[in-house]
Design a protein around this motif. Structure first.
Motif, short mmCIF file in Angstrom:
data_model
loop_
_atom_site.label_atom_id
_atom_site.label_comp_id
_atom_site.label_asym_id
_atom_site.label_seq_id
_atom_site.Cartn_x
_atom_site.Cartn_y
_atom_site.Cartn_z
N GLN A 66 0.78 -1.24 0.00
CA GLN A 66 0.00 0.00 0.00
C GLN A 66 0.81 1.28 0.00
N VAL A 67 2.06 1.23 -0.43
CA VAL A 67 2.89 2.43 -0.51
C VAL A 67 3.55 2.47 -1.88
N ASP A 68 3.50 3.61 -2.52
CA ASP A 68 4.17 3.81 -3.80
C ASP A 68 5.68 3.80 -3.55
N PRO A 69 6.45 2.94 -4.25
CA PRO A 69 7.90 2.86 -4.00
C PRO A 69 8.63 4.18 -4.19
N GLY A 70 8.25 4.97 -5.18
CA GLY A 70 8.90 6.27 -5.40
C GLY A 70 8.60 7.24 -4.29
N ALA A 71 7.36 7.25 -3.83
CA ALA A 71 6.99 8.12 -2.72
C ALA A 71 7.74 7.73 -1.45
N TRP A 72 7.86 6.41 -1.21
CA TRP A 72 8.61 5.91 -0.06
C TRP A 72 10.05 6.41 -0.10
N GLU A 73 10.70 6.18 -1.23
CA GLU A 73 12.12 6.54 -1.36
C GLU A 73 12.32 8.05 -1.18
N ASN A 74 11.53 8.84 -1.86
CA ASN A 74 11.68 10.30 -1.77
C ASN A 74 11.40 10.82 -0.36
N THR A 75 10.35 10.31 0.25
CA THR A 75 9.95 10.81 1.57
C THR A 75 10.95 10.42 2.64
N LEU A 76 11.38 9.18 2.63
CA LEU A 76 12.34 8.77 3.66
C LEU A 76 13.71 9.39 3.45
N THR A 77 14.10 9.64 2.21
CA THR A 77 15.34 10.37 1.95
C THR A 77 15.23 11.80 2.51
N ALA A 78 14.07 12.43 2.31
CA ALA A 78 13.86 13.78 2.85
C ALA A 78 13.88 13.75 4.38
N ALA A 79 13.29 12.73 4.97
CA ALA A 79 13.29 12.62 6.43
C ALA A 79 14.72 12.46 6.96
N GLU A 80 15.54 11.68 6.26
CA GLU A 80 16.94 11.55 6.65
C GLU A 80 17.63 12.91 6.63
N GLY A 81 17.36 13.68 5.59
CA GLY A 81 17.93 15.03 5.50
C GLY A 81 17.48 15.92 6.64
N ALA A 82 16.20 15.83 6.97
CA ALA A 82 15.68 16.63 8.09
C ALA A 82 16.33 16.19 9.40
N MET A 83 16.53 14.90 9.56
CA MET A 83 17.17 14.40 10.77
C MET A 83 18.61 14.91 10.87
N LEU A 84 19.30 15.00 9.76
CA LEU A 84 20.66 15.55 9.76
C LEU A 84 20.65 17.02 10.18
N GLU A 85 19.60 17.74 9.78
CA GLU A 85 19.49 19.15 10.20
C GLU A 85 19.28 19.24 11.72
N HIS A 86 18.61 18.27 12.30
CA HIS A 86 18.48 18.21 13.77
C HIS A 86 19.86 18.05 14.40
N ILE A 87 20.64 17.13 13.85
CA ILE A 87 21.98 16.87 14.39
C ILE A 87 22.85 18.11 14.27
N ARG A 88 22.73 18.83 13.17
CA ARG A 88 23.52 20.05 12.95
C ARG A 88 23.07 21.20 13.84
N GLY A 89 21.95 21.02 14.51
CA GLY A 89 21.45 22.06 15.40
C GLY A 89 20.59 23.11 14.74
N ARG A 90 20.26 22.94 13.47
CA ARG A 90 19.42 23.91 12.77
C ARG A 90 17.94 23.69 13.05
N LEU A 91 17.59 22.49 13.52
CA LEU A 91 16.21 22.16 13.84
C LEU A 91 16.16 21.53 15.22
N HIS A 92 15.03 21.68 15.85
CA HIS A 92 14.80 21.05 17.15
C HIS A 92 13.41 20.45 17.13
N GLY A 93 13.27 19.31 17.75
CA GLY A 93 11.98 18.64 17.76
C GLY A 93 11.73 17.97 19.09
N PRO A 94 10.76 17.08 19.10
CA PRO A 94 10.39 16.43 20.37
C PRO A 94 11.44 15.44 20.87
#
Length: 156
Positions: free
Chosen positions: A56-84
């Motif tokens: 029930q998940v489009d493979p392209g949407a999965w790849e693009n979205t999780l790659t973007a999430a990895e990038g966002a997570m790296l921004e957390h590590i760099r201190g540019r973002l903060h979350g829960p």
């Protein structure tokens, strides 16, 4: 500086702590990427747990979205973002592993036993103990998005 008993007004000399436009865009992008990633992860994990043939998940949407999430997570590590949660390099590596295993499963490959527990760890790394609520909200957004953009993906 005004007297402590006086309310602050816009005329006061104190500057507000506002984000610049680039930081606002980054924050919006990261929040969206993380939210949609949790939605896709939840849909995939539930389909695997039920033993569904259609994940029930489009493979392209999965790849693009999780790659973007990895990038966002790296921004957390760099201190540019903060979350829960405090994102670590190990969290990013687990997300990368989940993306790879999920992509293989979506393309008809195997479904290793670690996929389910890894999915739960990744959702928790993004949203902490509140990941179940976030996943429910995200799942409904992902299903609506998929219906609009990937109507044949099976995500309904």
């Amino acid at each position: 500086m005004p007297h402590p008993d006086q309310p602050l007004t816009n005329d006061d000399d104190e500057e507000e702590d506002l984000l610049n436009e680039e930081d606002e865009d980054l924050l919006e992008w990261a929040a969206t990427a993380e939210l949609y990633a949790v939605g896709y992860i939840r849909i995939l994990a539930d389909a695997i747990e039920r033993g569904d043939a259609d994940l029930q998940v489009d493979p392209g949407a999965w790849e693009n979205t999780l790659t973007a999430a990895e990038g966002a997570m790296l921004e957390h590590i760099r201190g540019r973002l903060h979350g829960p949660t405090a994102i670590t390099a190990g969290d990013v590596e687990r997300m990368r592993r989940l993306r790879e295993l999920g992509s293989a499963a979506l393309l008809g490959g195997g479904r290793p036993p670690e996929l389910g527990p890894l999915a739960l760890q990744c959702m928790e790394s993004l949203f902490g103990s509140d990941w179940k609520r976030a996943a429910r909200v995200a799942e409904s957004h992902v299903r609506a998005l998929n219906q609009a953009f990937h109507p044949r993906s099976g995500t309904q």
